[in-house]
Design a protein around this motif. Sequence first.
Motif, PDB file in Angstrom:
ATOM      1  N   GLN A 131     -19.726  16.043   5.853  1.00 58.38           N
ATOM      2  CA  GLN A 131     -20.157  16.302   7.222  1.00 58.38           C
ATOM      3  C   GLN A 131     -19.347  15.511   8.244  1.00 58.38           C
ATOM      4  N   SER A 132     -18.069  15.298   7.913  1.00 56.04           N
ATOM      5  CA  SER A 132     -17.127  14.586   8.802  1.00 56.04           C
ATOM      6  C   SER A 132     -17.625  13.200   9.203  1.00 56.04           C
ATOM      7  N   LYS A 133     -18.339  12.531   8.287  1.00 54.13           N
ATOM      8  CA  LYS A 133     -18.874  11.200   8.588  1.00 54.13           C
ATOM      9  C   LYS A 133     -17.764  10.152   8.682  1.00 54.13           C
ATOM     10  N   PHE A 134     -16.643  10.375   7.990  1.00 56.20           N
ATOM     11  CA  PHE A 134     -15.509   9.444   8.093  1.00 56.20           C
ATOM     12  C   PHE A 134     -14.214  10.212   7.840  1.00 56.20           C
ATOM     13  N   LYS A 135     -13.113   9.579   8.139  1.00 52.38           N
ATOM     14  CA  LYS A 135     -11.804  10.205   7.996  1.00 52.38           C
ATOM     15  C   LYS A 135     -11.457  10.401   6.519  1.00 52.38           C
ATOM     16  N   VAL A 136     -10.691  11.460   6.253  1.00 51.68           N
ATOM     17  CA  VAL A 136     -10.303  11.770   4.878  1.00 51.68           C
ATOM     18  C   VAL A 136      -8.801  12.004   4.814  1.00 51.68           C
ATOM     19  N   SER A 137      -8.141  11.345   3.872  1.00 52.22           N
ATOM     20  CA  SER A 137      -6.733  11.574   3.581  1.00 52.22           C
ATOM     21  C   SER A 137      -6.599  11.939   2.118  1.00 52.22           C
ATOM     22  N   VAL A 138      -5.528  12.672   1.797  1.00 49.56           N
ATOM     23  CA  VAL A 138      -5.315  13.149   0.429  1.00 49.56           C
ATOM     24  C   VAL A 138      -3.862  12.922   0.037  1.00 49.56           C
ATOM     25  N   ILE A 139      -3.667  12.435  -1.186  1.00 51.96           N
ATOM     26  CA  ILE A 139      -2.327  12.324  -1.770  1.00 51.96           C
ATOM     27  C   ILE A 139      -2.371  12.933  -3.163  1.00 51.96           C
ATOM     28  N   LEU A 140      -1.421  13.807  -3.458  1.00 55.93           N
ATOM     29  CA  LEU A 140      -1.319  14.437  -4.771  1.00 55.93           C
ATOM     30  C   LEU A 140      -0.134  13.861  -5.527  1.00 55.93           C
ATOM     31  N   VAL A 141      -0.333  13.640  -6.838  1.00 54.43           N
ATOM     32  CA  VAL A 141       0.727  13.087  -7.686  1.00 54.43           C
ATOM     33  C   VAL A 141       0.869  13.962  -8.926  1.00 54.43           C
ATOM     34  N   ASP A 142       2.052  13.891  -9.572  1.00 50.04           N
ATOM     35  CA  ASP A 142       2.244  14.618 -10.819  1.00 50.04           C
ATOM     36  C   ASP A 142       1.742  13.774 -11.995  1.00 50.04           C
ATOM     37  N   LEU A 143       1.934  14.281 -13.213  1.00 47.99           N
ATOM     38  CA  LEU A 143       1.403  13.591 -14.386  1.00 47.99           C
ATOM     39  C   LEU A 143       2.048  12.241 -14.635  1.00 47.99           C
ATOM     40  N   GLN A 144       3.220  12.010 -14.045  1.00 47.20           N
ATOM     41  CA  GLN A 144       3.891  10.707 -14.162  1.00 47.20           C
ATOM     42  C   GLN A 144       3.517   9.768 -13.027  1.00 47.20           C
ATOM     43  N   GLY A 145       2.671  10.233 -12.115  1.00 48.13           N
ATOM     44  CA  GLY A 145       2.236   9.401 -11.000  1.00 48.13           C
ATOM     45  C   GLY A 145       3.150   9.450  -9.801  1.00 48.13           C
ATOM     46  N   ASN A 146       4.130  10.351  -9.800  1.00 45.71           N
ATOM     47  CA  ASN A 146       5.039  10.482  -8.664  1.00 45.71           C
ATOM     48  C   ASN A 146       4.364  11.283  -7.553  1.00 45.71           C
ATOM     49  N   LYS A 147       4.577  10.882  -6.313  1.00 46.59           N
ATOM     50  CA  LYS A 147       3.941  11.550  -5.194  1.00 46.59           C
ATOM     51  C   LYS A 147       4.535  12.940  -4.987  1.00 46.59           C
ATOM     52  N   LEU A 148       3.655  13.942  -4.895  1.00 50.24           N
ATOM     53  CA  LEU A 148       4.073  15.309  -4.607  1.00 50.24           C
ATOM     54  C   LEU A 148       3.997  15.598  -3.121  1.00 50.24           C
ATOM     55  N   GLY A 149       2.982  15.073  -2.474  1.00 49.99           N
ATOM     56  CA  GLY A 149       2.767  15.306  -1.055  1.00 49.99           C
ATOM     57  C   GLY A 149       1.373  14.878  -0.670  1.00 49.99           C
ATOM     58  N   GLY A 150       1.069  14.970   0.607  1.00 48.58           N
ATOM     59  CA  GLY A 150      -0.250  14.548   1.048  1.00 48.58           C
ATOM     60  C   GLY A 150      -0.587  15.101   2.409  1.00 48.58           C
ATOM     61  N   ALA A 151      -1.764  14.732   2.898  1.00 48.73           N
ATOM     62  CA  ALA A 151      -2.230  15.142   4.217  1.00 48.73           C
ATOM     63  C   ALA A 151      -3.139  14.052   4.769  1.00 48.73           C
ATOM     64  N   GLY A 152      -3.061  13.821   6.057  1.00 47.13           N
ATOM     65  CA  GLY A 152      -3.893  12.804   6.686  1.00 47.13           C
ATOM     66  C   GLY A 152      -3.160  11.495   6.850  1.00 47.13           C
ATOM     67  N   ASP A 153      -3.811  10.575   7.513  1.00 46.43           N
ATOM     68  CA  ASP A 153      -3.224   9.271   7.840  1.00 46.43           C
ATOM     69  C   ASP A 153      -3.570   8.263   6.744  1.00 46.43           C
ATOM     70  N   SER A 154      -2.550   7.789   6.045  1.00 43.66           N
ATOM     71  CA  SER A 154      -2.787   6.823   4.968  1.00 43.66           C
ATOM     72  C   SER A 154      -2.502   5.385   5.401  1.00 43.66           C
ATOM     73  N   SER A 155      -2.371   5.153   6.696  1.00 40.99           N
ATOM     74  CA  SER A 155      -2.058   3.796   7.177  1.00 40.99           C
ATOM     75  C   SER A 155      -3.214   2.825   6.968  1.00 40.99           C
ATOM     76  N   GLU A 156      -4.409   3.361   6.698  1.00 42.82           N
ATOM     77  CA  GLU A 156      -5.571   2.496   6.421  1.00 42.82           C
ATOM     78  C   GLU A 156      -5.367   1.682   5.138  1.00 42.82           C
ATOM     79  N   TRP A 157      -4.444   2.127   4.268  1.00 44.22           N
ATOM     80  CA  TRP A 157      -4.241   1.500   2.971  1.00 44.22           C
ATOM     81  C   TRP A 157      -2.838   0.891   2.953  1.00 44.22           C
ATOM     82  N   PRO A 158      -2.731  -0.428   3.044  1.00 46.23           N
ATOM     83  CA  PRO A 158      -1.411  -1.094   3.083  1.00 46.23           C
ATOM     84  C   PRO A 158      -0.593  -0.779   1.838  1.00 46.23           C
ATOM     85  N   THR A 159       0.666  -0.406   2.044  1.00 44.30           N
ATOM     86  CA  THR A 159       1.535  -0.096   0.922  1.00 44.30           C
ATOM     87  C   THR A 159       2.136  -1.369   0.335  1.00 44.30           C
ATOM     88  N   LYS A 160       2.621  -1.235  -0.891  1.00 50.34           N
ATOM     89  CA  LYS A 160       3.254  -2.377  -1.554  1.00 50.34           C
ATOM     90  C   LYS A 160       4.701  -2.497  -1.109  1.00 50.34           C
TER      91      LYS A 160
END
Length: 354
Positions: free
Chosen positions: A325-354
């Motif tokens: 019900q849109s209670k909070f923001k949602v971002s999505v990241i998809l990865v392949d079976l090796q864990g490599n990023k395929l693509g995503g949608a939304g703002d992922s800046s909430e999660w600090p990268t390594k």
Amino acid sequence: MTKGTTGITTGTCAAAAAKAATILLTGGVKAEVVEISLPNNHPLSVQIVSSSASNGTVISKVEKYSGDDPDVTDGCIVEALVEWNDSPEVVLCAGEGVGTVTKPGLAVAPGMPAINPTPRSMIISSVREITDRGIKVTISIPNGRRLAEKTFNPRLGIVGGLSILGTSGIVRPFSSEALKDSLKCSLSVAVACRVNNPVFTPGRIGAKAAHSMFNLSSEQLIEVSNEWGFILDNSLHMPFSALLVLGHPGKLAKLAMGSWDTHSSRSPSAVPFIIALCEELFGYKIEDDVKTVEAVFGLLDPGRKRILAERLSSLIGEAVRRRIQSKFKVSVILVDLQGNKLGGAGDSSEWPTK
């Protein structure tokens, strides 16, 4: 207990073992079967593997049987050691292989044995059926420390072994009761540890990828398995500001399809959905004999692969937002079976990268 489709929880095993041991401690005969009351007040007969007395203590053992429900504790031995206690109470302690709670947010306070309220009540009631005197009950699961490594316990801050669980006293075949209980605990721990931007992932592939991409606390990452509807509905009551859904499209595409239990036996394959999405995006049809989502992505060049992943991520994000019900923001990241990023949608800046 005759083996059938249902089983008994570790809490039921502990209560039965405690009762059998208390019977022998108070001068009764060694019991081969004891009857305990389930939380719904129905009686249940439980077989006792063994009981032995030595130097003022008694140990009784019960074998855990999970019925047709897959469970890492199936076949393990649950022991109860009982002895007289100077106080008038029934005191419960964690022995070998039973964990201790170290983090807030669970039904049991930090520093206490990981014996949940329902089994705690069952154990005390079973002892009180035999004596009103003070009793110390130590519950042990000899190989519990090793088995706990295969459960959610390490992520929940339960150290040293398994939790004594159960809400009904019995295990239904192929029920997701234990998983749902663990997910509730994970959400409560996250909130207690002031996590406001959790990461939900289907399993180990997503979990490993999430940790490789972002600096995450152990409380922040929750492996949902197939229970997406359950955890999202429960998240509505949590003070979260943002959510990152991260994992393989073979599972997560099902959310865009409206399937919130993603188990393969309870949801359709995502392959036709992905093939149709490719046709919509690229104007050509992929052969129907492709069997997996990973294979569909493997047929695409890097540019189309990214376009498909981004569009699919957007559809998944829209479906999740509707569910919460849109209670909070949602971002999505998809990865392949090796864990490599395929693509995503939304703002992922909430999660600090390594």
